[in-house]
Design an enzyme around this catalytic site. Structure first.
Site, PDB file in Angstrom:
ATOM      1  N   LYS A  75       0.827  -1.207   0.000  1.00 41.94           N
ATOM      2  CA  LYS A  75       0.000   0.000   0.000  1.00 41.94           C
ATOM      3  C   LYS A  75       0.858   1.252   0.000  1.00 41.94           C
ATOM      4  O   LYS A  75       0.605   2.203  -0.755  1.00 41.94           O
ATOM      5  CB  LYS A  75      -0.910   0.014   1.235  1.00 41.94           C
ATOM      6  N   CYS A 110      -5.641   7.659   9.537  1.00 41.51           N
ATOM      7  CA  CYS A 110      -5.677   7.175  10.915  1.00 41.51           C
ATOM      8  C   CYS A 110      -5.278   8.270  11.898  1.00 41.51           C
ATOM      9  O   CYS A 110      -4.371   9.058  11.640  1.00 41.51           O
ATOM     10  CB  CYS A 110      -4.724   5.984  11.092  1.00 41.51           C
ATOM     11  N   ARG A 134       1.241  14.313  12.667  1.00 45.19           N
ATOM     12  CA  ARG A 134       1.779  14.125  11.322  1.00 45.19           C
ATOM     13  C   ARG A 134       1.751  15.417  10.497  1.00 45.19           C
ATOM     14  O   ARG A 134       1.078  15.509   9.471  1.00 45.19           O
ATOM     15  CB  ARG A 134       1.032  13.011  10.595  1.00 45.19           C
ATOM     16  N   ASP A 138       5.092   0.958  11.818  1.00 50.49           N
ATOM     17  CA  ASP A 138       3.910   0.243  11.326  1.00 50.49           C
ATOM     18  C   ASP A 138       3.835  -1.202  11.815  1.00 50.49           C
ATOM     19  O   ASP A 138       2.832  -1.882  11.576  1.00 50.49           O
ATOM     20  CB  ASP A 138       3.866   0.263   9.796  1.00 50.49           C
ATOM     21  N   ARG A 161      -8.388  -0.856   5.049  1.00 47.59           N
ATOM     22  CA  ARG A 161      -7.666   0.234   4.400  1.00 47.59           C
ATOM     23  C   ARG A 161      -6.268  -0.204   3.978  1.00 47.59           C
ATOM     24  O   ARG A 161      -5.698   0.366   3.037  1.00 47.59           O
ATOM     25  CB  ARG A 161      -7.544   1.428   5.350  1.00 47.59           C
TER      26      ARG A 161
END
Length: 415
Positions: free
Chosen positions: A22, A116, A121, A304, A396
């Site tokens: 992704k 998310c 960020r 992640d 997602r």
């Protein structure tokens, strides 16, 4: 609202093919805006985030043709430079449109992106880089307007090796006049994949994968056929799930070097790993030992994978500390794990985990993409039944995760 029901405490066994990444597909799809010739992409994962990106490209005037083998994007004509607010709010990756649209049309207007809720960020580094290339930026009423009559190469130093900022600057600079140098650039494999794709279009990029990238601008780009890299986070999630359930799983179609930070930690936990040219097999230890983890930019341990490994450490032997240095709000899964019996205490950006023999199934909620994956792993390892709500977060970023897990012997069902 869709949920997952998991009948846990069953080992995962077998082989699983890993989907396209992704985090590589999104910037590459955005970069198709840089050429007026068709681009065919293969190994595109089937994800809701990818579907939203298709919608954005269509709104901008692109044509999208999907087949069983991949997708062809044609940006022959771009008829608008504004990213629709209702789409930008659904996809953090919409911010990756800034560089390509600015380079191709000289203008981009975008609202602050969604995604998310794992931290602030900020996108200041994106904007700083584009301004250094000659863009002008206005911020009013929640929208960013960037314009540039001409982009000119520049030397850009990033205060932090931001993946998204590196990608936006890369895309903008390939059509800029002269030479651009990005210092303290992100070195993630997805950056290399984007640079390889851009070079296939006719860009001149050197140094991707190091902290200094040099781009010689060109006047135009062509079309190409390109295969997206495999998803290192999906691969890591599957290996972690196998470890947590005391199973034995082989992940196929991967680049082992991309998951070195995880496999090193899994070995440290006492799990057995066999690495081949394009696969990795884990044979889980009967009782894994706890290890400390600190998330860092690549080649450090990936943020992640932090949530998924937290679930594994919750059922490992001993006490350990996880330190999250990338995002300030990425422990939202821990409250849900505690509901399942995990012994975890959070202080600031650190979580102290005291491992237990097992967790117990209950009702929990996925708060974000990786938190959802962590709860799936916890449910697979737990005694009893686990019900996970809000699994749209999981969809997602994971391509048919429940189907793949069922093929490995998991009892996980949508409802």
């Amino acid at each position: 609202m869709k949920k997952f029901i998991i009948h846990g405490h069953k080992p995962l066994c077998g082989t699983v093919w890993i989907a396209g990444a992704k985090n590589a597909a999104l910037p590459i799809l955005a970069a198709t805006l840089l050429t007026n010739q068709p681009v065919t992409l293969r190994n595109i994962p089937h994800l809701t985030d990818i579907s939203v990106m298709y919608e954005i490209l269509t709104e901008l005037g692109c044509t999208i043709h999907q087949t069983t083998d991949g997708v062809t994007v044609s940006a022959k004509t771009i008829n608008r430079q504004t990213i629709p607010d209702f789409l930008a709010g659904r996809l953090r990756g919409s911010i990756l449109m800034m560089g390509p649209l600015l380079a191709r049309t000289g203008h981009v207007r975008i609202s602050m992106p969604g995604g998310c809720a794992i931290g602030a960020r900020p996108i200041d580094l994106h904007i700083k880089g584009l301004i250094a290339l000659g863009a002008q930026c206005k911020n009013s009423h929640g929208f960013l307007d960037l314009t540039a009559k001409k982009l000119v190469g520049s030397k850009i130093y990033l205060d932090f090796p931001s993946v998204g900022a590196t990608e936006n600057i890369l895309c903008a600079s390939v059509l800029a006049q002269g030479v651009t140098v990005i210092q303290n650039a992100a070195t993630e494999p997805e950056i290399i994949d984007l640079a390889n794709f851009l070079n296939c279009l006719g860009a001149k990029i050197a140094g991707a994968g190091t902290d200094t990238i040099m781009i010689n601008g060109v006047s135009c780009l062509r079309g190409t056929n390109y295969t997206i890299m495999s998803d290192r986070i999906e691969a890591g999630t599957m290996l972690t799930a196998a470890a947590a359930t005391h199973g034995e799983v082989t992940v196929l179609g991967i680049v082992p070097a991309h998951i070195n930070p995880l496999t090193a930690k899994l070995r440290e936990m006492n799990h057995t790993l066999q690495i081949e040219e394009d696969s990795a097999t884990i044979s889980a230890a009967k009782m894994a030992r706890a290890v400390d983890i600190k998330t860092l930019p690549f080649p450090g341990f990936p943020t992640d994978m932090q949530a998924q490994v937290t679930s594994l450490l919750a059922v490992s032997e001993g006490t350990c500390i996880i330190t999250e240095t990338i995002f300030e709000n990425r422990f939202m899964h821990i409250g849900e794990l505690v509901r399942m019996g995990a012994n975890i205490k959070v202080t600031g950006r650190s979580a102290v985990i005291e491992g237990k023999k097992h967790l117990v199934g209950t009702r929990v909620r996925a708060t974000d993409l990786r938190a959802g994956a962590a709860l799936v792993i916890a449910g697979l390892a737990a005694i009893g039944d686990t019900e996970i709500s809000d699994v749209y977060h999981i969809e997602r970023g994971y391509d048919r995760l429940d189907e793949k897990l069922r093929k490995l012997g998991a009892e996980i069902y949508p409802c």
